[in-house]
Design a protein around this motif. Structure first.
Motif, PDB file in Angstrom:
ATOM      1  N   PHE A   1      34.870  41.996  39.160  1.00 51.71           N
ATOM      2  CA  PHE A   1      35.215  43.416  39.131  1.00 51.71           C
ATOM      3  C   PHE A   1      36.670  43.627  39.521  1.00 51.71           C
ATOM      4  O   PHE A   1      37.408  44.338  38.839  1.00 51.71           O
ATOM      5  N   SER A   2      37.086  43.007  40.616  1.00 52.83           N
ATOM      6  CA  SER A   2      38.467  43.214  41.065  1.00 52.83           C
ATOM      7  C   SER A   2      39.470  42.633  40.076  1.00 52.83           C
ATOM      8  O   SER A   2      40.540  43.183  39.870  1.00 52.83           O
ATOM      9  N   TYR A   3      39.107  41.534  39.420  1.00 49.44           N
ATOM     10  CA  TYR A   3      40.002  40.946  38.424  1.00 49.44           C
ATOM     11  C   TYR A   3      40.120  41.846  37.196  1.00 49.44           C
ATOM     12  O   TYR A   3      41.206  42.066  36.676  1.00 49.44           O
ATOM     13  N   ASN A   4      39.002  42.402  36.740  1.00 46.62           N
ATOM     14  CA  ASN A   4      39.003  43.196  35.516  1.00 46.62           C
ATOM     15  C   ASN A   4      39.481  44.625  35.702  1.00 46.62           C
ATOM     16  O   ASN A   4      39.966  45.233  34.748  1.00 46.62           O
ATOM     17  N   PHE A   5      39.348  45.181  36.904  1.00 44.25           N
ATOM     18  CA  PHE A   5      39.669  46.584  37.080  1.00 44.25           C
ATOM     19  C   PHE A   5      40.812  46.865  38.054  1.00 44.25           C
ATOM     20  O   PHE A   5      41.337  47.971  38.056  1.00 44.25           O
ATOM     21  N   CYS A   6      41.203  45.922  38.874  1.00 40.77           N
ATOM     22  CA  CYS A   6      42.223  46.185  39.892  1.00 40.77           C
ATOM     23  C   CYS A   6      43.492  45.362  39.724  1.00 40.77           C
ATOM     24  O   CYS A   6      44.522  45.693  40.281  1.00 40.77           O
ATOM     25  N   TRP A   7      43.418  44.277  38.984  1.00 37.92           N
ATOM     26  CA  TRP A   7      44.538  43.349  38.849  1.00 37.92           C
ATOM     27  C   TRP A   7      45.542  43.889  37.845  1.00 37.92           C
ATOM     28  O   TRP A   7      45.202  44.208  36.713  1.00 37.92           O
ATOM     29  N   LEU A   8      46.820  44.003  38.226  1.00 39.39           N
ATOM     30  CA  LEU A   8      47.855  44.457  37.315  1.00 39.39           C
ATOM     31  C   LEU A   8      48.208  43.327  36.349  1.00 39.39           C
ATOM     32  O   LEU A   8      48.526  42.217  36.778  1.00 39.39           O
ATOM     33  N   VAL A   9      48.149  43.612  35.069  1.00 38.65           N
ATOM     34  CA  VAL A   9      48.404  42.606  34.048  1.00 38.65           C
ATOM     35  C   VAL A   9      49.761  42.892  33.418  1.00 38.65           C
ATOM     36  O   VAL A   9      49.983  43.974  32.865  1.00 38.65           O
ATOM     37  N   ARG A  10      50.655  41.933  33.504  1.00 39.53           N
ATOM     38  CA  ARG A  10      52.019  42.124  33.024  1.00 39.53           C
ATOM     39  C   ARG A  10      52.074  42.425  31.526  1.00 39.53           C
ATOM     40  O   ARG A  10      52.891  43.224  31.069  1.00 39.53           O
ATOM     41  N   THR A  11      51.206  41.797  30.748  1.00 40.61           N
ATOM     42  CA  THR A  11      51.254  41.986  29.302  1.00 40.61           C
ATOM     43  C   THR A  11      50.709  43.340  28.857  1.00 40.61           C
ATOM     44  O   THR A  11      50.857  43.702  27.687  1.00 40.61           O
ATOM     45  N   LEU A  12      50.109  44.106  29.746  1.00 40.73           N
ATOM     46  CA  LEU A  12      49.603  45.431  29.405  1.00 40.73           C
ATOM     47  C   LEU A  12      50.574  46.542  29.773  1.00 40.73           C
ATOM     48  O   LEU A  12      50.265  47.712  29.583  1.00 40.73           O
ATOM     49  N   ARG A  13      51.739  46.189  30.262  1.00 38.19           N
ATOM     50  CA  ARG A  13      52.700  47.208  30.689  1.00 38.19           C
ATOM     51  C   ARG A  13      53.236  47.970  29.486  1.00 38.19           C
ATOM     52  O   ARG A  13      53.262  47.471  28.359  1.00 38.19           O
ATOM     53  N   VAL A  14      53.663  49.211  29.737  1.00 39.15           N
ATOM     54  CA  VAL A  14      54.229  50.063  28.694  1.00 39.15           C
ATOM     55  C   VAL A  14      55.522  50.678  29.222  1.00 39.15           C
ATOM     56  O   VAL A  14      55.702  50.828  30.428  1.00 39.15           O
ATOM     57  N   LYS A  15      56.402  51.031  28.298  1.00 36.00           N
ATOM     58  CA  LYS A  15      57.646  51.693  28.711  1.00 36.00           C
ATOM     59  C   LYS A  15      57.338  53.137  29.027  1.00 36.00           C
ATOM     60  O   LYS A  15      56.786  53.866  28.209  1.00 36.00           O
ATOM     61  N   GLY A  16      57.723  53.535  30.198  1.00 33.61           N
ATOM     62  CA  GLY A  16      57.500  54.903  30.627  1.00 33.61           C
ATOM     63  C   GLY A  16      58.742  55.743  30.424  1.00 33.61           C
ATOM     64  O   GLY A  16      59.686  55.368  29.719  1.00 33.61           O
TER      65      GLY A  16
ATOM     66  N   PHE B   1      31.977  40.798  42.720  1.00 27.58           N
ATOM     67  CA  PHE B   1      33.151  41.447  43.311  1.00 27.58           C
ATOM     68  C   PHE B   1      34.439  40.836  42.773  1.00 27.58           C
ATOM     69  O   PHE B   1      35.386  41.548  42.438  1.00 27.58           O
ATOM     70  N   SER B   2      34.484  39.519  42.657  1.00 24.97           N
ATOM     71  CA  SER B   2      35.670  38.846  42.132  1.00 24.97           C
ATOM     72  C   SER B   2      35.935  39.252  40.691  1.00 24.97           C
ATOM     73  O   SER B   2      37.073  39.557  40.316  1.00 24.97           O
TER      74      SER B   2
ATOM     75  N   HIS C   1      26.292  34.625  46.935  1.00 29.33           N
ATOM     76  CA  HIS C   1      27.167  33.992  45.943  1.00 29.33           C
ATOM     77  C   HIS C   1      27.319  34.882  44.703  1.00 29.33           C
ATOM     78  O   HIS C   1      28.425  35.079  44.211  1.00 29.33           O
ATOM     79  N   ARG C   2      26.205  35.438  44.229  1.00 24.80           N
ATOM     80  CA  ARG C   2      26.268  36.345  43.075  1.00 24.80           C
ATOM     81  C   ARG C   2      27.076  37.588  43.415  1.00 24.80           C
ATOM     82  O   ARG C   2      27.859  38.071  42.596  1.00 24.80           O
ATOM     83  N   GLY C   3      26.901  38.121  44.615  1.00 28.96           N
ATOM     84  CA  GLY C   3      27.657  39.293  45.038  1.00 28.96           C
ATOM     85  C   GLY C   3      29.155  39.021  45.093  1.00 28.96           C
ATOM     86  O   GLY C   3      29.963  39.840  44.650  1.00 28.96           O
ATOM     87  N   ALA C   4      29.531  37.865  45.623  1.00 32.39           N
ATOM     88  CA  ALA C   4      30.946  37.495  45.678  1.00 32.39           C
ATOM     89  C   ALA C   4      31.509  37.308  44.276  1.00 32.39           C
ATOM     90  O   ALA C   4      32.656  37.679  43.995  1.00 32.39           O
TER      91      ALA C   4
ATOM     92  N   ARG D   1      40.234  32.813  42.818  1.00 32.10           N
ATOM     93  CA  ARG D   1      40.078  34.116  43.461  1.00 32.10           C
ATOM     94  C   ARG D   1      38.882  34.184  44.414  1.00 32.10           C
ATOM     95  O   ARG D   1      38.842  35.036  45.286  1.00 32.10           O
ATOM     96  N   CYS D   2      37.904  33.339  44.224  1.00 37.27           N
ATOM     97  CA  CYS D   2      36.690  33.393  45.042  1.00 37.27           C
ATOM     98  C   CYS D   2      36.597  32.108  45.865  1.00 37.27           C
ATOM     99  O   CYS D   2      36.318  31.038  45.324  1.00 37.27           O
ATOM    100  N   GLY D   3      36.842  32.214  47.159  1.00 35.73           N
ATOM    101  CA  GLY D   3      36.879  31.049  48.035  1.00 35.73           C
ATOM    102  C   GLY D   3      35.589  30.265  48.096  1.00 35.73           C
ATOM    103  O   GLY D   3      35.580  29.095  48.464  1.00 35.73           O
ATOM    104  N   ARG D   4      34.486  30.869  47.695  1.00 37.20           N
ATOM    105  CA  ARG D   4      33.198  30.169  47.721  1.00 37.20           C
ATOM    106  C   ARG D   4      33.088  29.137  46.612  1.00 37.20           C
ATOM    107  O   ARG D   4      32.231  28.282  46.642  1.00 37.20           O
ATOM    108  N   LYS D   5      33.967  29.217  45.611  1.00 33.55           N
ATOM    109  CA  LYS D   5      33.874  28.323  44.461  1.00 33.55           C
ATOM    110  C   LYS D   5      34.960  27.253  44.447  1.00 33.55           C
ATOM    111  O   LYS D   5      35.046  26.489  43.501  1.00 33.55           O
ATOM    112  N   VAL D   6      35.775  27.214  45.480  1.00 35.66           N
ATOM    113  CA  VAL D   6      36.851  26.221  45.544  1.00 35.66           C
ATOM    114  C   VAL D   6      36.245  24.832  45.645  1.00 35.66           C
ATOM    115  O   VAL D   6      35.297  24.603  46.389  1.00 35.66           O
ATOM    116  N   ARG D   7      36.804  23.905  44.909  1.00 30.06           N
ATOM    117  CA  ARG D   7      36.278  22.538  44.923  1.00 30.06           C
ATOM    118  C   ARG D   7      36.638  21.817  46.213  1.00 30.06           C
ATOM    119  O   ARG D   7      37.713  21.998  46.767  1.00 30.06           O
ATOM    120  N   LYS D   8      35.725  20.991  46.674  1.00 28.64           N
ATOM    121  CA  LYS D   8      35.927  20.103  47.822  1.00 28.64           C
ATOM    122  C   LYS D   8      36.343  20.848  49.086  1.00 28.64           C
ATOM    123  O   LYS D   8      37.208  20.423  49.829  1.00 28.64           O
TER     124      LYS D   8
END
Length: 94
Positions: free
Chosen positions: A64-79, A61-62, A55-58, A37-44
């Motif tokens: 935060f966006s993973y924990n609060f914005c990413w839709l997780v399939r296993t957390l879905r509920v029947k509406g 942000f990565s 680097h710390r800011g990126a 998710r963070c292009g600054r940490k990609v190897r090679k």
């Protein structure tokens, strides 16, 4: 490992509700996801950070966006109407 860090880790793991052992596969999966998710940490690649603060800011942000914005399939509920509603971890936590 410094004694203070070891004491802190023992206290955190000892107080965990899930288990008493650190599972390294979770740490490895998190590092892989973070690298993906963070292009600054990609190897090679040339996208590495030259400034520690940026680097710390990126990383923050990565995480935060993973924990609060990413839709997780296993957390879905029947509406209403039987359709699945996707949720983020923040939505699932209330």
């Amino acid at each position: 490992m410094p004694p203070k860090l070891r004491t802190l880790l023992v206290a955190l793991v000892g107080g965990a509700a899930v288990g008493r052992v650190v599972n390294t596969s979770f740490v490895g999966r998190h590092n892989g996801t973070d690298r993906n998710r963070c292009g600054r940490k990609v190897r090679k690649r040339d996208g590495f950070s030259k400034d520690g603060a940026v680097h710390r800011g990126a990383t923050v942000f990565s995480d935060f966006s993973y924990n609060f914005c990413w839709l997780v399939r296993t957390l879905r509920v029947k509406g209403e109407g039987g359709r699945w509603e996707t949720r983020t971890p923040a939505t699932a936590a209330g």
